[in-house]
Enzyme design. Structure first.
Site, PDB file in Angstrom:
ATOM      1  N   CYS A 153       0.848  -1.185   0.000  1.00 50.35           N
ATOM      2  CA  CYS A 153       0.000   0.000   0.000  1.00 50.35           C
ATOM      3  C   CYS A 153       0.892   1.246   0.000  1.00 50.35           C
ATOM      4  CB  CYS A 153      -0.930   0.116   1.197  1.00 50.35           C
ATOM      5  SG  CYS A 153      -2.120  -1.224   1.318  1.00 50.35           S
TER       6      CYS A 153
ATOM      7  N   ARG B  68       3.990  -0.515  -4.758  1.00 50.62           N
ATOM      8  CA  ARG B  68       3.682  -0.975  -3.399  1.00 50.62           C
ATOM      9  C   ARG B  68       2.359  -1.739  -3.323  1.00 50.62           C
ATOM     10  NH1 ARG B  68       6.833   1.710   0.349  1.00 50.62           N
ATOM     11  NH2 ARG B  68       5.392   1.098   1.983  1.00 50.62           N
TER      12      ARG B  68
ATOM     13  N   TRP C 139      -2.677  -2.800  -1.576  1.00 55.35           N
ATOM     14  CA  TRP C 139      -2.359  -4.225  -1.663  1.00 55.35           C
ATOM     15  C   TRP C 139      -3.229  -4.862  -0.607  1.00 55.35           C
ATOM     16  CZ3 TRP C 139      -0.363  -8.245   1.346  1.00 55.35           C
ATOM     17  CH2 TRP C 139       0.085  -9.363   0.632  1.00 55.35           C
TER      18      TRP C 139
ATOM     19  N   ASN D 140      -1.727   2.410   5.411  1.00 55.33           N
ATOM     20  CA  ASN D 140      -0.836   1.326   4.990  1.00 55.33           C
ATOM     21  C   ASN D 140      -0.448   0.575   6.259  1.00 55.33           C
ATOM     22  OD1 ASN D 140       1.308  -0.232   3.999  1.00 55.33           O
ATOM     23  ND2 ASN D 140       2.752   1.472   4.148  1.00 55.33           N
ATOM     24  N   GLY D 141      -0.816  -0.697   6.344  1.00 57.82           N
ATOM     25  CA  GLY D 141      -0.500  -1.474   7.537  1.00 57.82           C
ATOM     26  C   GLY D 141      -1.662  -2.379   7.887  1.00 57.82           C
TER      27      GLY D 141
ATOM     28  N   GLU E  19      17.812 -17.768  -7.211  1.00 59.43           N
ATOM     29  CA  GLU E  19      17.409 -16.414  -7.605  1.00 59.43           C
ATOM     30  C   GLU E  19      16.848 -16.416  -9.035  1.00 59.43           C
ATOM     31  OE1 GLU E  19      16.734 -13.827  -6.123  1.00 59.43           O
ATOM     32  OE2 GLU E  19      16.910 -12.192  -7.548  1.00 59.43           O
TER      33      GLU E  19
ATOM     34  N   LYS F 180      13.075 -15.155  -9.948  1.00 59.85           N
ATOM     35  CA  LYS F 180      12.765 -14.129 -10.955  1.00 59.85           C
ATOM     36  C   LYS F 180      11.772 -14.699 -11.956  1.00 59.85           C
ATOM     37  CE  LYS F 180      13.900 -11.374  -9.291  1.00 59.85           C
ATOM     38  NZ  LYS F 180      14.659 -11.080  -8.128  1.00 59.85           N
TER      39      LYS F 180
ATOM     40  N   GLU G 120       8.202 -15.120 -10.353  1.00 64.09           N
ATOM     41  CA  GLU G 120       7.415 -13.944  -9.981  1.00 64.09           C
ATOM     42  C   GLU G 120       6.968 -13.101 -11.161  1.00 64.09           C
ATOM     43  OE1 GLU G 120      11.131 -11.330  -8.101  1.00 64.09           O
ATOM     44  OE2 GLU G 120       9.179 -11.230  -7.171  1.00 64.09           O
TER      45      GLU G 120
ATOM     46  N   HIS H 214      19.326 -37.016  -6.808  1.00 66.33           N
ATOM     47  CA  HIS H 214      18.638 -37.428  -5.576  1.00 66.33           C
ATOM     48  C   HIS H 214      17.127 -37.258  -5.685  1.00 66.33           C
ATOM     49  CE1 HIS H 214      22.483 -38.011  -3.677  1.00 66.33           C
ATOM     50  NE2 HIS H 214      22.848 -36.788  -4.031  1.00 66.33           N
TER      51      HIS H 214
ATOM     52  N   LYS I 112       6.113  -4.511  -3.893  1.00 68.23           N
ATOM     53  CA  LYS I 112       7.560  -4.343  -3.751  1.00 68.23           C
ATOM     54  C   LYS I 112       8.015  -4.449  -2.303  1.00 68.23           C
ATOM     55  CE  LYS I 112      11.653  -2.994  -5.277  1.00 68.23           C
ATOM     56  NZ  LYS I 112      12.420  -4.045  -5.969  1.00 68.23           N
TER      57      LYS I 112
HETATM   58  O1  M6R Z   1      13.025  -4.931   0.442  1.00 65.27           O
HETATM   59  P1  M6R Z   1      13.565  -6.277   0.757  1.00 65.27           P
HETATM   60  O2  M6R Z   1      14.902  -6.528   0.162  1.00 65.27           O
HETATM   61  O3  M6R Z   1      13.549  -6.582   2.225  1.00 65.27           O
HETATM   62  O4  M6R Z   1      12.555  -7.300   0.083  1.00 65.27           O
HETATM   63  C1  M6R Z   1      12.652  -8.679   0.311  1.00 65.27           C
HETATM   64  C2  M6R Z   1      11.767  -9.454  -0.625  1.00 65.27           C
HETATM   65  O5  M6R Z   1      10.424  -9.143  -0.412  1.00 65.27           O
HETATM   66  C3  M6R Z   1      12.114  -9.172  -2.093  1.00 65.27           C
HETATM   67  O6  M6R Z   1      13.446  -9.465  -2.362  1.00 65.27           O
HETATM   68  C4  M6R Z   1      11.221 -10.007  -3.029  1.00 65.27           C
HETATM   69  O7  M6R Z   1      11.515 -11.362  -2.888  1.00 65.27           O
HETATM   70  C5  M6R Z   1      11.413  -9.525  -4.470  1.00 65.27           C
HETATM   71  N1  M6R Z   1      10.133  -9.332  -5.101  1.00 65.27           N
HETATM   72  C6  M6R Z   1      12.177 -10.483  -5.301  1.00 65.27           C
HETATM   73  O8  M6R Z   1      12.325 -10.048  -6.610  1.00 65.27           O
END
Ligand code: M6R
Length: 618
Positions: A2, A27, A74, A100-101, A490, A494, A497, A513, A613
């Site tokens: 948010c 956000r 969000w 927001n919260g 990683e 990517k 997501e 395994h 984000k």
């Molecule tokens: O702001 P942060 O680095 O704490 O965020 C952590 C994760 O939420 C963030 O890395 C998330 O996994 C990303 N969307 C990955 O691309």
């Protein structure tokens, strides 16, 4: 999660609030809304869906007025509907509020308001309960000074709240006035000339002012056009500092790039350079990290390191584990921030904890940081967001200086984190067994990175062609060893997501395994196999997949190409680098692969479904 924006000044509020929301859309993008005060009427426009939907509403019926609040959501409590979109109103309809919260005790407060004062609610949100609570207290308070009354009502309501909030509110009858408050969710006050702003993040307001006050937890701010006053929920007068934002409006624009993610991928030569700027001591072949706030003796006394974070930051931590153990021979453990509080991790007095977070606002990471400090451990932050909560609550730390990262998929922050972890390994290593010549090789490898990143970025068209080849697959596997095992994780994250494809990352040797049972002609495997100490072992695993007709995309360097010819279906060749810094180079083609796949699939790269984000809820 948010985003909120507030404005009070002499300009029309609508375009400023809408532009601010666009900057905060990363956000959350489930719904959006504005409330602008016009005379003694609050004009509200709100709807489910992206900010583009709200913009359309605002074009059809432009709200007039020079102060107001806005929100991009969000969803946490209540479905994604027009009714649940913010702003929400109190019982009288005169107070509008954005939040927001999460108000954890909203159900009990709501029940109390229904029972005691017969309030009716129009949404399923926790936020509407807070608006009603403030309104109800406001009606009960006496006093001619309606501004002070609104601040006091907000204060009294927040004292009853359990949970987190970054809020902004307006009252229809209190001219040119906003109230903001925060606890656990970020809120910044932008200080302008004859105008002031509130926002979840400075990127929303940096086009108007670069002077900002980063509010602290339990701060309440009363904001007028030309003045503001900060106090605490407890009633004390707050102290504050006006900081100069280090980036400008141009840094939060996409420029010629179609997506923020691509822009941020292409910024990595610069962001990596910025992460090490001024931090290399070439004379003594070590790193300079003054922000750690620790003496050499204290650093030498460290016997164990814990690295914690979430998502991409956790993957950086996993690379950090290999790096620091190799360079400094110190035991390192990586903890999911979300699990850290729920485990009885044995910690000795000389354990040093690093909380890694791009935003510095991730609730799980903050939880781990606070738990670590509660137990008396020195806790340092590795953050991008200057003045974020992680930065402020840590005993010291290292800033990434990567510039604003807006794409929901983290890219440049990851490579900056890798550089910083290498610097930490180098610093701790040079205080222990690492020789001058070994230190000097690490520095050379780091200094070569920006140029090598430029070469990797030139592979974007080649990677786009590979993405086109595999665009109709249902899933992808990623494999790597040693420093590049976390890069497999990683790469898979990517891919998941932003393409919504099933993707998994594993250590290459784990194939036999169990995972090898998945291998089939329509499931490609990406092998991260640079020409390093474990190349021949990776090659064995690649052969095992090949023997079972699994398509192979190999990421390699040096002599790897020769050896993979005729085995891998596609080869992506990156420059050869020292093993410890290779992950900085291997991750970039995987970011590009996910990006190009998502674009080929016609997906919204910067705003993947269900994500936000900055994850400020647990
Ligand atoms: O702001 P942060 O680095 O704490 O965020 C952590 C994760 O939420 C963030 O890395 C998330 O996994 C990303 N969307 C990955 O691309």
């Amino acid at each position: 999660m948010c985003g909120i924006v507030g404005y009070v000044g002499r300009s029309e509020a609508a375009p400023i609030l809408l532009d601010g929301l666009r900057r905060l859309e990363y956000r959350g993008y489930d719904s959006a809304g504005v409330a602008i005060v016009n005379g003694e009427t609050i004009e509200t426009r709100k709807c489910a869906g992206r900010i583009a939907n709200l913009a359309k509403l605002m074009t059809e019926r432009p709200p007039a007025g020079q102060y107001g609040i806005s929100h991009t959501r969000w969803a946490t409590h209540g479905k994604v509907t027009d009714e649940n979109a913010h702003p929400h109103f109190d019982h009288s309809g005169k107070i509008a509020l954005v939040h927001n919260g999460v108000i954890e005790n909203y159900a009990a407060l709501r029940e109390q308001l229904v029972r005691e004062v017969g309030h009716k609610f129009t949404s399923d949100t926790d936020t509407e309960v807070l608006a009603h609570l403030i309104g109800s207290i406001y009606e009960q308070l006496d006093g001619k000074d309606s501004k002070a009354r609104l601040v006091n009502a907000t204060r009294a309501a927040l004292k009853q709240v359990i949970g987190t909030y970054g809020i902004a509110l307006v009252h229809a009858h209190i001219k040119d006035f906003l109230v903001g408050a925060r606890r656990g969710s970020p809120l910044v006050l932008g200080v302008g000339k004859d105008e002031n702003f509130l926002a979840s993040d400075v990127s929303a307001i940096v086009a108007h002012t670069r002077d900002a006050v980063y509010l602290n937890d339990f701060d309440i701010v009363a904001v007028s056009r030309d003045t503001f006053e900060i106090s605490s929920v407890g009633g004390d007068t707050g102290s504050y500092q006006i900081s100069r934002v280090e980036f400008g409006a141009e840094d939060v624009n996409r420029g010629e790039f179609p997506h923020y993610m691509l822009k941020e991928i292409f910024e990595q030569a610069d962001s990596v350079r910025d992460a090490m700027r001024g931090r290399l001591n070439t004379e003594e072949c070590t790193a300079k990290l003054g922000g750690l706030n620790m003496t050499a003796a204290q650093l030498r006394d460290v016997t164990r390191i814990v690295l914690t974070g979430c998502g991409t930051a956790l993957h950086a931590a996993l690379v950090g584990e290999y790096l620091i153990e190799q360079l400094a021979s110190l035991p390192v453990e990586v903890e999911y921030a979300s699990e850290f509080r729920h485990r009885n991790t044995p910690m000795s007095g000389n354990t040093l904890v690093f909380a890694i977070s791009q935003s510095g606002e991730t609730a799980d990471t903050l939880g781990a940081l606070r738990e670590s400090r509660r137990k008396g451990y020195r806790t340092l932050g590795i953050c991008n967001n200057v003045a974020s909560t992680v930065a402020r609550e840590s005993d010291g730390g290292v800033y990434m200086h990567a510039g604003p990262e807006i794409g929901v998929a983290a890219t440049k922050s990851f490579t900056s984190q890798l550089v910083i972890l290498t610097l930490i390994g180098l610093l701790l290593g040079r205080m222990r067994h690492l020789s001058t010549s070994e230190g000097s090789l690490i520095i050379e490898a780091l200094e070569a990175l920006p140029g090598q990143i430029e070469s990797v970025l030139k592979l974007s068209d080649h990677i786009r062609a590979i993405a086109k080849e595999y665009v109709s697959v249902n899933g992808i596997l990623f494999f790597g060893r040693q420093f590049n095992f976390p890069i497999a994780l990683e790469g898979a994250l990517k891919m998941k997501e932003i393409t919504y494809l099933f993707a998994e990352g594993h250590p290459s040797a784990e194939l036999k395994h169990g995972i090898i049972a998945l291998v089939r002609p329509d499931l490609p495997s990406v092998f991260i196999a640079p020409d390093d100490a474990v190349f021949s072992k990776n090659l064995n695993n690649i052969e095992q997949v090949k023997a079972r007709k699994g398509p192979i995309i190999a990421l390699t360097s040096g002599d790897g190409r020769k050896q993979l010819k005729g085995i891998a279906n596609d080869i992506i060749e990156i420059p050869r680098a020292a093993d410890v810094v290779t992950p900085v180079l291997t991750v970039i083609p995987l970011q590009l692969l996910a990006y190009h796949m998502a674009v080929e699939l016609g997906l919204d790269v910067d705003k993947p479904r269900n994500l936000a984000k900055s994850v400020t809820v647990e």
